[in-house]
Design a protein around this motif. Sequence first.
Motif, PDB file in Angstrom:
ATOM      1  N   MET A  36      43.174 -47.938 -52.891  1.00  0.00           N
ATOM      2  CA  MET A  36      43.628 -48.809 -53.967  1.00  0.00           C
ATOM      3  C   MET A  36      44.987 -48.348 -54.446  1.00  0.00           C
ATOM      4  SD  MET A  36      41.745 -49.849 -57.545  1.00  0.00           S
ATOM      5  CE  MET A  36      42.412 -51.177 -58.547  1.00  0.00           C
ATOM      6  N   LEU A  37      45.899 -49.273 -54.647  1.00  0.00           N
ATOM      7  CA  LEU A  37      47.215 -48.986 -55.192  1.00  0.00           C
ATOM      8  C   LEU A  37      47.377 -49.665 -56.537  1.00  0.00           C
ATOM      9  CD1 LEU A  37      50.154 -47.974 -55.056  1.00  0.00           C
ATOM     10  CD2 LEU A  37      50.710 -50.101 -53.841  1.00  0.00           C
ATOM     11  N   ASN A  38      47.680 -48.872 -57.556  1.00  0.00           N
ATOM     12  CA  ASN A  38      48.045 -49.397 -58.869  1.00  0.00           C
ATOM     13  C   ASN A  38      49.510 -49.044 -59.115  1.00  0.00           C
ATOM     14  OD1 ASN A  38      45.402 -50.383 -60.121  1.00  0.00           O
ATOM     15  ND2 ASN A  38      44.854 -48.315 -59.474  1.00  0.00           N
ATOM     16  N   ASP A  39      50.362 -50.047 -59.229  1.00  0.00           N
ATOM     17  CA  ASP A  39      51.791 -49.846 -59.417  1.00  0.00           C
ATOM     18  C   ASP A  39      52.243 -50.686 -60.609  1.00  0.00           C
ATOM     19  OD1 ASP A  39      54.483 -49.383 -59.224  1.00  0.00           O
ATOM     20  OD2 ASP A  39      54.683 -50.014 -57.141  1.00  0.00           O
ATOM     21  N   HIS A  40      52.485 -50.019 -61.753  1.00  0.00           N
ATOM     22  CA  HIS A  40      52.801 -50.691 -63.010  1.00  0.00           C
ATOM     23  C   HIS A  40      51.670 -51.656 -63.402  1.00  0.00           C
ATOM     24  CE1 HIS A  40      56.777 -49.257 -61.741  1.00  0.00           C
ATOM     25  NE2 HIS A  40      57.119 -49.311 -63.030  1.00  0.00           N
ATOM     26  N   ASP A  41      50.447 -51.163 -63.269  1.00  0.00           N
ATOM     27  CA  ASP A  41      49.261 -51.978 -63.532  1.00  0.00           C
ATOM     28  C   ASP A  41      48.415 -51.368 -64.643  1.00  0.00           C
ATOM     29  OD1 ASP A  41      49.850 -53.783 -61.438  1.00  0.00           O
ATOM     30  OD2 ASP A  41      48.967 -52.406 -59.984  1.00  0.00           O
ATOM     31  N   SER A  42      47.481 -52.158 -65.123  1.00  0.00           N
ATOM     32  CA  SER A  42      46.473 -51.704 -66.081  1.00  0.00           C
ATOM     33  C   SER A  42      45.121 -52.159 -65.550  1.00  0.00           C
ATOM     34  CB  SER A  42      46.737 -52.301 -67.465  1.00  0.00           C
ATOM     35  OG  SER A  42      45.719 -51.946 -68.368  1.00  0.00           O
ATOM     36  N   SER A  43      44.304 -51.202 -65.087  1.00  0.00           N
ATOM     37  CA  SER A  43      43.071 -51.557 -64.392  1.00  0.00           C
ATOM     38  C   SER A  43      41.903 -50.724 -64.892  1.00  0.00           C
ATOM     39  CB  SER A  43      43.215 -51.334 -62.874  1.00  0.00           C
ATOM     40  OG  SER A  43      44.324 -52.020 -62.352  1.00  0.00           O
ATOM     41  N   VAL A  44      40.700 -51.305 -64.814  1.00  0.00           N
ATOM     42  CA  VAL A  44      39.447 -50.582 -64.996  1.00  0.00           C
ATOM     43  C   VAL A  44      38.677 -50.703 -63.692  1.00  0.00           C
ATOM     44  CG1 VAL A  44      37.264 -50.456 -66.239  1.00  0.00           C
ATOM     45  CG2 VAL A  44      39.366 -50.986 -67.481  1.00  0.00           C
ATOM     46  N   VAL A  45      38.299 -49.560 -63.140  1.00  0.00           N
ATOM     47  CA  VAL A  45      37.585 -49.528 -61.870  1.00  0.00           C
ATOM     48  C   VAL A  45      36.230 -48.879 -62.129  1.00  0.00           C
ATOM     49  CG1 VAL A  45      37.651 -48.775 -59.475  1.00  0.00           C
ATOM     50  CG2 VAL A  45      39.795 -49.280 -60.686  1.00  0.00           C
ATOM     51  N   ALA A  46      35.146 -49.625 -61.928  1.00  0.00           N
ATOM     52  CA  ALA A  46      33.819 -49.136 -62.288  1.00  0.00           C
ATOM     53  C   ALA A  46      32.832 -49.345 -61.142  1.00  0.00           C
ATOM     54  CB  ALA A  46      33.305 -49.858 -63.534  1.00  0.00           C
ATOM     55  N   ASN A  47      31.934 -48.369 -60.998  1.00  0.00           N
ATOM     56  CA  ASN A  47      30.815 -48.480 -60.044  1.00  0.00           C
ATOM     57  C   ASN A  47      31.287 -48.775 -58.627  1.00  0.00           C
ATOM     58  OD1 ASN A  47      28.855 -48.317 -62.293  1.00  0.00           O
ATOM     59  ND2 ASN A  47      29.621 -50.358 -62.792  1.00  0.00           N
ATOM     60  N   CYS A  48      32.373 -48.126 -58.227  1.00  0.00           N
ATOM     61  CA  CYS A  48      32.937 -48.347 -56.896  1.00  0.00           C
ATOM     62  C   CYS A  48      32.820 -47.077 -56.046  1.00  0.00           C
ATOM     63  CB  CYS A  48      34.404 -48.758 -56.994  1.00  0.00           C
ATOM     64  SG  CYS A  48      34.657 -50.441 -57.625  1.00  0.00           S
ATOM     65  N   VAL A  49      32.857 -47.265 -54.747  1.00  0.00           N
ATOM     66  CA  VAL A  49      32.867 -46.168 -53.780  1.00  0.00           C
ATOM     67  C   VAL A  49      34.153 -46.249 -52.973  1.00  0.00           C
ATOM     68  CG1 VAL A  49      31.730 -45.118 -51.788  1.00  0.00           C
ATOM     69  CG2 VAL A  49      30.350 -46.137 -53.626  1.00  0.00           C
ATOM     70  N   PHE A  50      34.911 -45.141 -52.947  1.00  0.00           N
ATOM     71  CA  PHE A  50      36.103 -45.027 -52.128  1.00  0.00           C
ATOM     72  C   PHE A  50      35.792 -44.001 -51.039  1.00  0.00           C
ATOM     73  CE2 PHE A  50      37.450 -46.481 -56.243  1.00  0.00           C
ATOM     74  CZ  PHE A  50      38.507 -47.332 -56.017  1.00  0.00           C
ATOM     75  N   ALA A  51      35.672 -44.440 -49.801  1.00  0.00           N
ATOM     76  CA  ALA A  51      35.190 -43.548 -48.751  1.00  0.00           C
ATOM     77  C   ALA A  51      36.023 -43.672 -47.478  1.00  0.00           C
ATOM     78  CB  ALA A  51      33.726 -43.851 -48.432  1.00  0.00           C
ATOM     79  N   TYR A  52      36.448 -42.520 -46.963  1.00  0.00           N
ATOM     80  CA  TYR A  52      37.082 -42.404 -45.645  1.00  0.00           C
ATOM     81  C   TYR A  52      38.360 -43.229 -45.520  1.00  0.00           C
ATOM     82  CZ  TYR A  52      32.389 -40.632 -45.058  1.00  0.00           C
ATOM     83  OH  TYR A  52      31.216 -39.949 -45.254  1.00  0.00           O
ATOM     84  N   ASN A  53      39.094 -43.316 -46.614  1.00  0.00           N
ATOM     85  CA  ASN A  53      40.418 -43.933 -46.561  1.00  0.00           C
ATOM     86  C   ASN A  53      41.460 -42.871 -46.210  1.00  0.00           C
ATOM     87  OD1 ASN A  53      39.758 -46.731 -47.709  1.00  0.00           O
ATOM     88  ND2 ASN A  53      38.880 -45.362 -49.247  1.00  0.00           N
ATOM     89  N   ARG A  54      42.599 -43.311 -45.668  1.00  0.00           N
ATOM     90  CA  ARG A  54      43.660 -42.383 -45.265  1.00  0.00           C
ATOM     91  C   ARG A  54      45.008 -42.907 -45.729  1.00  0.00           C
ATOM     92  NH1 ARG A  54      42.112 -38.766 -41.253  1.00  0.00           N
ATOM     93  NH2 ARG A  54      40.014 -39.099 -40.408  1.00  0.00           N
ATOM     94  N   ASP A  55      45.859 -41.981 -46.165  1.00  0.00           N
ATOM     95  CA  ASP A  55      47.228 -42.343 -46.523  1.00  0.00           C
ATOM     96  C   ASP A  55      48.018 -41.062 -46.731  1.00  0.00           C
ATOM     97  OD1 ASP A  55      49.350 -44.009 -46.983  1.00  0.00           O
ATOM     98  OD2 ASP A  55      48.785 -44.570 -49.003  1.00  0.00           O
ATOM     99  N   GLU A  56      49.318 -41.186 -46.892  1.00  0.00           N
ATOM    100  CA  GLU A  56      50.142 -40.000 -47.127  1.00  0.00           C
ATOM    101  C   GLU A  56      49.984 -39.482 -48.541  1.00  0.00           C
ATOM    102  OE1 GLU A  56      54.802 -38.520 -46.770  1.00  0.00           O
ATOM    103  OE2 GLU A  56      54.247 -40.567 -46.210  1.00  0.00           O
ATOM    104  N   TRP A  57      49.794 -40.380 -49.503  1.00  0.00           N
ATOM    105  CA  TRP A  57      49.639 -40.014 -50.912  1.00  0.00           C
ATOM    106  C   TRP A  57      48.398 -40.724 -51.458  1.00  0.00           C
ATOM    107  CZ3 TRP A  57      53.749 -37.304 -53.530  1.00  0.00           C
ATOM    108  CH2 TRP A  57      54.865 -37.078 -52.737  1.00  0.00           C
ATOM    109  N   GLY A  58      47.498 -39.974 -52.116  1.00  0.00           N
ATOM    110  CA  GLY A  58      46.365 -40.607 -52.778  1.00  0.00           C
ATOM    111  C   GLY A  58      45.568 -41.504 -51.867  1.00  0.00           C
ATOM    112  N   ALA A  59      44.869 -40.920 -50.894  1.00  0.00           N
ATOM    113  CA  ALA A  59      44.180 -41.741 -49.898  1.00  0.00           C
ATOM    114  C   ALA A  59      43.106 -42.627 -50.511  1.00  0.00           C
ATOM    115  CB  ALA A  59      43.560 -40.849 -48.818  1.00  0.00           C
ATOM    116  N   GLY A  60      42.329 -42.090 -51.468  1.00  0.00           N
ATOM    117  CA  GLY A  60      41.323 -42.914 -52.129  1.00  0.00           C
ATOM    118  C   GLY A  60      41.949 -43.942 -53.050  1.00  0.00           C
ATOM    119  N   ALA A  61      42.835 -43.476 -53.939  1.00  0.00           N
ATOM    120  CA  ALA A  61      43.532 -44.362 -54.864  1.00  0.00           C
ATOM    121  C   ALA A  61      44.824 -43.681 -55.303  1.00  0.00           C
ATOM    122  CB  ALA A  61      42.665 -44.685 -56.082  1.00  0.00           C
ATOM    123  N   SER A  62      45.853 -44.470 -55.519  1.00  0.00           N
ATOM    124  CA  SER A  62      47.116 -43.938 -56.023  1.00  0.00           C
ATOM    125  C   SER A  62      47.587 -44.789 -57.188  1.00  0.00           C
ATOM    126  CB  SER A  62      48.172 -43.872 -54.917  1.00  0.00           C
ATOM    127  OG  SER A  62      48.315 -45.112 -54.269  1.00  0.00           O
TER     128      SER A  62
END
Length: 244
Positions: A23-49
């Motif tokens: 998940m990417l949040n860029d100049h955002d306002s978010s609520v993330v609830a009851n979620c699973v972030f699994a086996y993601n890949r990236d250079e920065w913040g693989a689960g969420a940035s």
Amino acid sequence: RCVQGANNIVLDGFVITRGTNGMLNDHDSSVVANCVFAYNRDEWGAGASNYSSTVAYINCYFIGNTNSSYGGGIYSSNSTVEIVNCVFSGNAARWGGGVSGSDAHLVITNSLFCGNSATERAGALQMITGTATVTNTIIWGNNAPISPEIDSGSGECPVSHSCIRGGYEGAGNLDTDPLFVGEPGGSLRLRAGSPCVDAGTPESAPGEDILGAPRPQGAGVDMGPYEGAVPEENIVTLTVKTEP
């Protein structure tokens, strides 16, 4: 990329897996609830940035996310991020296997970091700059050559009423095996007799745990995302026999 944040959104009940950055949040306002972030890949913040954003992660699991730089589970820059009742396990990065922040303000409450790793420093939590306030949280069994659990860098990490392997200065902190039911990859609920039971503070603790059970269950609030211990008679060990 799996999920793009936006202003004033609620993402509830999703499994976000095997993406290029969960998940990417860029100049955002978010609520993330009851979620699973699994086996993601990236250079920065693989689960969420999170970049210049205000985000709350509530009752979420970050499992097995990996990258080559900062924040295997979550990376935050110039952001305000709340992490409540969350589990970080099996995440990996070069710095900050679980969570990493730069010029960020993090508030981590009743969460758990176990089995995360970094190839250089901060297996669980790294603050390059900024502040991470940690309360009622278990940080145990993470790995890195330098600072396997917490690395405050040039930032600040005030910690209270938490269980930190190797110890950490702060009111009510413990350096005692939390007695998980299983190892990383298994159940990270607490066994009966865990020193983390009833050892948290009610101040800022969520009213329910990650499974929806009310807090407290006993004489006080437990450390970590799970409220209440599992009795020994309810723990079953399975032995798998293989034939040649």
